[in-house]
Design an enzyme around this catalytic site. Structure first.
Site, PDB file in Angstrom:
ATOM      1  N   ASP A 196      49.653  16.638  59.625  1.00  0.00           N
ATOM      2  CA  ASP A 196      49.113  17.918  59.069  1.00  0.00           C
ATOM      3  C   ASP A 196      47.593  18.064  59.401  1.00  0.00           C
ATOM      4  O   ASP A 196      46.620  17.001  59.164  1.00  0.00           O
ATOM      5  CB  ASP A 196      49.402  18.458  57.619  1.00  0.00           C
ATOM      6  CG  ASP A 196      49.018  19.755  57.338  1.00  0.00           C
ATOM      7  OD1 ASP A 196      50.236  20.382  57.059  1.00  0.00           O
ATOM      8  OD2 ASP A 196      47.917  20.399  57.379  1.00  0.00           O
ATOM      9  N   ILE A 197      46.872  19.122  59.948  1.00  0.00           N
ATOM     10  CA  ILE A 197      45.684  19.193  60.240  1.00  0.00           C
ATOM     11  C   ILE A 197      44.838  19.431  59.092  1.00  0.00           C
ATOM     12  O   ILE A 197      43.416  18.909  59.095  1.00  0.00           O
ATOM     13  CB  ILE A 197      45.403  20.562  61.374  1.00  0.00           C
ATOM     14  CG1 ILE A 197      44.196  20.365  62.122  1.00  0.00           C
ATOM     15  CG2 ILE A 197      45.429  21.640  60.535  1.00  0.00           C
ATOM     16  CD1 ILE A 197      44.116  21.144  63.159  1.00  0.00           C
ATOM     17  N   HIS A 209      56.986  19.414  54.835  1.00  0.00           N
ATOM     18  CA  HIS A 209      55.925  18.534  54.748  1.00  0.00           C
ATOM     19  C   HIS A 209      56.778  17.393  54.032  1.00  0.00           C
ATOM     20  O   HIS A 209      57.245  17.581  53.068  1.00  0.00           O
ATOM     21  CB  HIS A 209      54.995  19.362  53.654  1.00  0.00           C
ATOM     22  CG  HIS A 209      54.367  20.716  53.946  1.00  0.00           C
ATOM     23  ND1 HIS A 209      53.239  20.819  54.490  1.00  0.00           N
ATOM     24  CD2 HIS A 209      54.976  21.700  54.153  1.00  0.00           C
ATOM     25  CE1 HIS A 209      52.969  21.987  54.481  1.00  0.00           C
ATOM     26  NE2 HIS A 209      54.063  22.629  54.408  1.00  0.00           N
ATOM     27  N   HIS A 268      59.417  23.877  58.791  1.00  0.00           N
ATOM     28  CA  HIS A 268      58.995  22.999  58.845  1.00  0.00           C
ATOM     29  C   HIS A 268      58.948  22.239  57.363  1.00  0.00           C
ATOM     30  O   HIS A 268      59.176  23.033  56.435  1.00  0.00           O
ATOM     31  CB  HIS A 268      57.601  22.811  59.074  1.00  0.00           C
ATOM     32  CG  HIS A 268      56.712  23.829  58.429  1.00  0.00           C
ATOM     33  ND1 HIS A 268      56.509  25.216  58.837  1.00  0.00           N
ATOM     34  CD2 HIS A 268      55.704  23.646  57.488  1.00  0.00           C
ATOM     35  CE1 HIS A 268      55.830  25.707  58.190  1.00  0.00           C
ATOM     36  NE2 HIS A 268      55.414  24.889  57.072  1.00  0.00           N
ATOM     37  N   GLU A 295      53.123  29.622  55.811  1.00  0.00           N
ATOM     38  CA  GLU A 295      52.017  30.272  56.523  1.00  0.00           C
ATOM     39  C   GLU A 295      52.598  30.446  58.069  1.00  0.00           C
ATOM     40  O   GLU A 295      52.369  31.214  58.639  1.00  0.00           O
ATOM     41  CB  GLU A 295      50.653  29.308  56.480  1.00  0.00           C
ATOM     42  CG  GLU A 295      49.943  29.592  55.035  1.00  0.00           C
ATOM     43  CD  GLU A 295      48.782  28.524  55.185  1.00  0.00           C
ATOM     44  OE1 GLU A 295      48.603  27.991  55.930  1.00  0.00           O
ATOM     45  OE2 GLU A 295      48.323  28.892  53.802  1.00  0.00           O
ATOM     46  N   VAL A 296      53.088  29.333  58.479  1.00  0.00           N
ATOM     47  CA  VAL A 296      53.485  29.114  60.217  1.00  0.00           C
ATOM     48  C   VAL A 296      55.225  29.413  60.227  1.00  0.00           C
ATOM     49  O   VAL A 296      56.116  28.851  59.305  1.00  0.00           O
ATOM     50  CB  VAL A 296      53.324  27.672  60.335  1.00  0.00           C
ATOM     51  CG1 VAL A 296      53.702  27.668  61.802  1.00  0.00           C
ATOM     52  CG2 VAL A 296      51.857  27.514  60.323  1.00  0.00           C
ATOM     53  N   ASN A 343      57.796  25.137  52.140  1.00  0.00           N
ATOM     54  CA  ASN A 343      57.661  26.387  51.863  1.00  0.00           C
ATOM     55  C   ASN A 343      58.411  27.425  52.838  1.00  0.00           C
ATOM     56  O   ASN A 343      58.297  27.481  53.736  1.00  0.00           O
ATOM     57  CB  ASN A 343      56.087  26.671  52.259  1.00  0.00           C
ATOM     58  CG  ASN A 343      55.313  25.665  51.205  1.00  0.00           C
ATOM     59  OD1 ASN A 343      55.493  25.524  49.889  1.00  0.00           O
ATOM     60  ND2 ASN A 343      54.181  25.257  51.918  1.00  0.00           N
TER      61      ASN A 343
HETATM   62  P1  AMP Z   1      53.004  26.203  55.344  1.00  0.00           P
HETATM   63  O1  AMP Z   1      52.137  26.986  54.472  1.00  0.00           O
HETATM   64  O2  AMP Z   1      54.119  25.530  54.694  1.00  0.00           O
HETATM   65  O3  AMP Z   1      53.556  27.258  56.501  1.00  0.00           O
HETATM   66  O4  AMP Z   1      52.131  24.974  56.018  1.00  0.00           O
HETATM   67  C1  AMP Z   1      51.487  25.184  57.249  1.00  0.00           C
HETATM   68  C2  AMP Z   1      50.919  23.878  57.374  1.00  0.00           C
HETATM   69  O5  AMP Z   1      50.521  23.796  58.774  1.00  0.00           O
HETATM   70  C3  AMP Z   1      49.760  23.650  56.621  1.00  0.00           C
HETATM   71  O6  AMP Z   1      49.622  22.671  55.664  1.00  0.00           O
HETATM   72  C4  AMP Z   1      48.446  23.621  57.707  1.00  0.00           C
HETATM   73  O7  AMP Z   1      47.369  22.738  57.217  1.00  0.00           O
HETATM   74  C5  AMP Z   1      49.332  23.091  58.844  1.00  0.00           C
HETATM   75  N1  AMP Z   1      48.787  23.604  60.065  1.00  0.00           N
HETATM   76  C6  AMP Z   1      48.237  24.530  60.539  1.00  0.00           C
HETATM   77  N2  AMP Z   1      47.793  24.359  62.079  1.00  0.00           N
HETATM   78  C7  AMP Z   1      48.059  23.002  62.365  1.00  0.00           C
HETATM   79  C8  AMP Z   1      48.040  22.193  63.463  1.00  0.00           C
HETATM   80  N3  AMP Z   1      47.332  22.683  64.520  1.00  0.00           N
HETATM   81  N4  AMP Z   1      48.245  21.009  63.547  1.00  0.00           N
HETATM   82  C9  AMP Z   1      48.755  20.387  62.084  1.00  0.00           C
HETATM   83  N5  AMP Z   1      48.927  21.152  61.070  1.00  0.00           N
HETATM   84  C10 AMP Z   1      48.610  22.497  61.212  1.00  0.00           C
END
Ligand code: AMP
Length: 119
Positions: free
Chosen positions: A33-34, A106, A104, A99-100, A91
């Protein structure tokens, strides 16, 4: 809701964005994770286009879902966090604060993680 091909993880899968890879096979990709929330914070994603955990478990076959979660567990063992323990999080959707919009998991580890839910 349709899958957004321009989401960040779709771009990572197409190598349009960089990643710090932990594991990859024909079906899944795991990367750091970034913005890590724990000493170890890894994301595991299927290569298939699934928006969320709900989409994945509804529309992927039981075999694909089963292999995905087997590999999550294997990754945790292989990186050495299984003995002390870890937390997996999916999530999902708006209330889940996803968010994405590419499913996925974690994997968080490396310290006592505290309460399950903040706020
Ligand atoms: P979620 O809130 O469960 O959708 O988590 C999305 C996760 O993606 C967050 O923990 C971010 O820090 C992570 N994230 C966003 N952009 C990147 C990226 N380019 N590389 C790795 N992780 C990312």
């Amino acid at each position: 809701m349709t899958y957004d091909n321009e989401n960040i993880f779709a771009k990572i899968l197409r190598s349009e964005l960089p990643k710090s890879k932990v594991f990859e096979d024909a079906e899944i990709l795991a990367f750091h994770d970034i913005s890590p929330q724990a000493p170890t914070h890894i994301l595991v994603i299927p290569k298939g286009e699934y928006i969320s955990f709900d989409d994945f478990t509804t529309n992927a076959s039981d075999e694909v879902v089963g292999r995905f979660f087997s590999r999550v567990g294997k990754i945790a063992q292989d990186i050495g966090i299984a003995e002390n323990g870890y937390r997996i999080i999916a999530n999902t959707g708006n209330d889940g604060c996803q968010e994405v919009p590419h499913f996925h998991i974690h994997i968080c580890a490396g310290k006592k993680l505290g309460r399950m839910l903040a706020d």
